[in-house]
Design a protein around this motif. Structure first.
Motif, mmCIF file in Angstrom:
data_model
loop_
_atom_site.group_PDB
_atom_site.id
_atom_site.type_symbol
_atom_site.label_atom_id
_atom_site.label_comp_id
_atom_site.label_asym_id
_atom_site.label_seq_id
_atom_site.Cartn_x
_atom_site.Cartn_y
_atom_site.Cartn_z
ATOM 1 N N GLY A 101 0.912 -1.222 0.084
ATOM 2 C CA GLY A 101 0.077 -0.089 0.002
ATOM 3 C C GLY A 101 0.769 1.284 0.033
ATOM 4 N N PRO A 102 0.170 2.494 -0.049
ATOM 5 C CA PRO A 102 0.999 3.700 -0.158
ATOM 6 C C PRO A 102 1.781 3.789 1.250
ATOM 7 C CG PRO A 102 -1.305 3.950 0.443
ATOM 8 C CD PRO A 102 -1.142 2.540 0.228
ATOM 9 N N PHE A 103 2.987 4.355 1.054
ATOM 10 C CA PHE A 103 3.844 4.810 2.200
ATOM 11 C C PHE A 103 3.401 5.644 3.325
ATOM 12 C CE2 PHE A 103 7.676 6.518 4.170
ATOM 13 C CZ PHE A 103 8.313 5.378 4.149
ATOM 14 N N ARG A 104 2.209 6.479 3.021
ATOM 15 C CA ARG A 104 1.485 7.088 4.240
ATOM 16 C C ARG A 104 0.158 7.374 3.312
ATOM 17 N NH1 ARG A 104 5.303 5.727 6.227
ATOM 18 N NH2 ARG A 104 6.467 6.825 7.680
ATOM 19 N N GLU A 105 -0.955 7.326 4.370
ATOM 20 C CA GLU A 105 -2.336 7.437 3.834
ATOM 21 C C GLU A 105 -3.159 8.349 4.628
ATOM 22 O OE1 GLU A 105 -4.635 4.228 1.504
ATOM 23 O OE2 GLU A 105 -5.398 4.229 3.696
ATOM 24 N N LEU A 106 -3.460 9.355 4.306
ATOM 25 C CA LEU A 106 -4.437 10.420 4.795
ATOM 26 C C LEU A 106 -5.901 10.354 4.551
ATOM 27 C CD1 LEU A 106 -5.053 12.722 6.902
ATOM 28 C CD2 LEU A 106 -4.405 14.234 5.018
ATOM 29 N N ALA A 107 -6.956 9.750 4.948
ATOM 30 C CA ALA A 107 -8.079 9.635 4.726
ATOM 31 C C ALA A 107 -9.085 10.487 5.447
ATOM 32 C CB ALA A 107 -8.579 8.003 5.012
#
Length: 594
Positions: A101-107
């Motif tokens: 998955g993405p390195f960091r994920e802001l949802a």
């Protein structure tokens, strides 16, 4: 064009164990560093509303906002109420799952609760504190922002058509009752950017809520003020840098201690000053994994400068922290904006007491300290035997000439006292006991003779002075004197008299080498609660605790300082030491010993 500065009190934070996003009540994410907490910022409107960059999300009509953390979590829920309807936004820095998955994920999950609410959003990234060139590319399925080895995928589902220009990606949509939308920023650093599917982001938001609830439900504190203690523990967990176990002092840099002033510092480092408070708080709450990780992190970090100790170290354990000024205007025009911290090069003798007290607490709780580590700790005690006679910059890292600060000397005594006890228990080599005992007695005599004012009946800020300092509250907390010690009681009274402002306490009012004044230092007020409780003044302690808890913001967070009259938040946010002091005060008041 962005609006006016948000008050620091109007911010909340979310995080994933690597970095933290600072979210305003108006829905704007005004601070986020990637890939890590101490990396360059991608959103920094907190420090420059025009140049810093932000992720805005709010109704495009007039609204009233209310917010809360989902119970037992670091997931933020903001409800916007308009004349035409109600919409809820749930913000999370999601935790990774087992898949790529993405390195960091802001949802950011948007749910229409009633009626219809027109919404607008805008993602304006500015990489590396706005020093790097940012390129926006309208790729499929979603736009991407690029800069050197960094990439952000800006994902929008049922949130309108994403429009791109040279500096931002934005869109508009209508939130309706029973309908949902989702926005996400997927970040990669030095690796391929993986754009997630909607169901994966939704699943990670739910899993993140479950993780935080599972973690907080395991906390062992059951005394009064539990909600405040749990919120403080959750805040501290956000400040833990998961790869190393280090705990950052705060999530931000350069939020001013005085609006328009130059007391603006980078707090995205781990301070040895906080070590014994941190370990004790973690153990009191049953967070043994975090306590063990933190202990061995600072034992590793301090080897780089052994036997000298720096006041602070980088989150990766590094010792290099040069102070650099950024070309931001600063929060409400408070300059300079700094990254790095020159205090890393100061001599602060209290750090030796903090480290050895931490080792003592770790060992007496049944955790193993190996022979080589015991020898290293003994080396520190030997260093104190010589170094305690030197003036230093003290716990508050003053930028004036060094002094013989009372708190520093007392912490040197703490260092030798703990070394003696560890040696008697067989943890440290015992051949140096005689020297440690001799020097501890000399330090004690110096403090009790040179740092005591007969006229004022109080310990003073430094030898030969006549002013008090709130760091003296740590003498009873660190068990320098017993509960029945008359000097401790009279020192507490002097601090309340000379530094108190209602329930709040200044750390000192004397010279420190900087221009201008500052606010009241919030951790000192919680230290006062603990000191009062320890000397048997429980009723006073309880009343003060209630007054201080009422001064948190609406989601239970504290900044470093506060304006004494308006209670406006000042300084970096959220401040780990304040939340540590809150936990320590609560557990001391109730006499919990886990």
């Amino acid at each position: 064009m962005r609006g006016a500065w948000a008050p620091i009190r109007d911010y909340a934070v979310i995080g994933d164990g690597r970095t933290i996003a600072v979210v305003a009540r108006n829905g704007s994410i005004d601070w986020l560093c990637v890939p890590n907490l101490d990396s360059g910022s991608v959103f920094a409107a907190l420090l420059d509303t025009e140049r810093g960059g932000a992720f805005e999300l709010a109704p495009s009509v007039a609204y009233r906002a209310e917010r809360r953390y989902l119970a037992g979590t670091n997931v933020l829920e903001t409800t916007f109420r308009t004349d035409g309807g109600v919409v809820r936004v749930t913000d999370a820095l999601t935790l990774p799952d087992a898949r790529l998955g993405p390195f960091r994920e802001l949802a950011r999950r948007i749910e229409g609760l009633a009626g219809r609410v027109p919404m607008r959003w805008r993602v304006e990234p500015r990489f590396d504190y706005a020093r790097a060139t940012t390129r926006i590319e309208p790729r499929r399925p979603f736009p991407v922002a690029l800069s050197r080895g960094d990439a952000l995928g800006i994902c929008a589902w049922d949130a309108g058509v994403a429009r791109c220009d040279a500096v931002a990606v934005e869109g508009e949509f209508e939130a309706r009752d029973g309908r949902g939308a989702l926005l996400a920023v997927a970040a990669a650093h030095g690796e391929p950017l993986v754009v997630p599917a909607r169901q994966e982001v939704d699943a990670r938001v739910d899993a993140t809520v479950a993780f935080w609830r599972g973690w907080s439900s395991a906390l062992t504190y059951e005394g009064a003020w539990r909600d405040a203690v749990v919120r403080s523990a959750l805040t501290l967990k956000l400040l833990v840098f998961a790869p190393s176990g280090a705990i950052a002092a705060a999530a931000t840099t350069s939020l001013p201690e005085r609006i328009g002033g130059d007391r603006n510092w980078d707090y995205r480092f781990s301070w040895l000053r906080d070590a014994s408070f941190t370990l004790e708080a973690l153990l009191q709450l049953g967070c043994h994994t975090e306590a063990t990780s933190f202990f061995w992190w600072f034992m590793h970090a301090t080897r780089l400068t052994h036997p000298r100790l720096q006041p602070l170290y980088r989150l990766d354990g590094g010792a290099y922290a040069p102070e650099v000024t950024l070309p931001f205007v600063g929060y409400r025009d408070s300059q300079p904006v700094r990254i790095g911290n020159a205090a890393s090069g100061q001599l602060q003798l209290d750090t030796f007491g903090n480290l050895l007290d931490t080792a003592f607490g770790y060992s007496t709780r049944g955790f193993h300290i190996d022979r080589d580590t015991g020898k290293e700790l003994a080396d520190l005690a030997d260093f104190v035997c010589t170094a305690w006679r030197q003036p230093d910059r003290g716990i508050w890292e003053v930028r004036m000439a060094s002094q013989h600060f009372t708190h520093s000397k007392a912490m040197c005594w703490i260092a030798l006292d703990r070394a003696i006890r560890l040696a008697e228990a067989g943890v440290l080599p015992a051949r140096r006991l005689a020297r440690w005992r001799e020097q501890a007695a000399l330090i004690r005599a110096f403090v009790d003779e040179q740092c005591w004012s007969e006229a004022k009946q109080t310990y003073v800020r430094f030898a030969g002075g006549d002013e008090v300092d709130a760091s003296l509250l740590l003498l009873p907390i660190m068990r320098y004197g017993g509960p029945a010690d008359a000097r401790m009681n009279s020192t507490i009274d002097a601090i309340r008299r000379d530094l108190g402002h209602g329930p709040l306490v200044y750390r000192y009012l004397g010279e420190d080498g900087l221009q201008g004044a500052e606010g009241v230092f919030l951790c000192c007020s919680f230290w006062l609660v603990e000191a009062l409780a320890l000397v048997g003044r429980r009723e006073e302690a309880g009343q003060l605790m209630e007054a201080l808890l009422a001064l948190a913001n609406d989601v239970g967070l504290y900044a470093e300082e506060m304006h004494p009259e308006t209670h406006e938040f000042l300084g970096n946010f959220p401040q780990g030491l304040v939340h540590l002091a809150l936990i320590s005060a609560a557990t001391a008041f109730h006499g919990i010993d886990t």
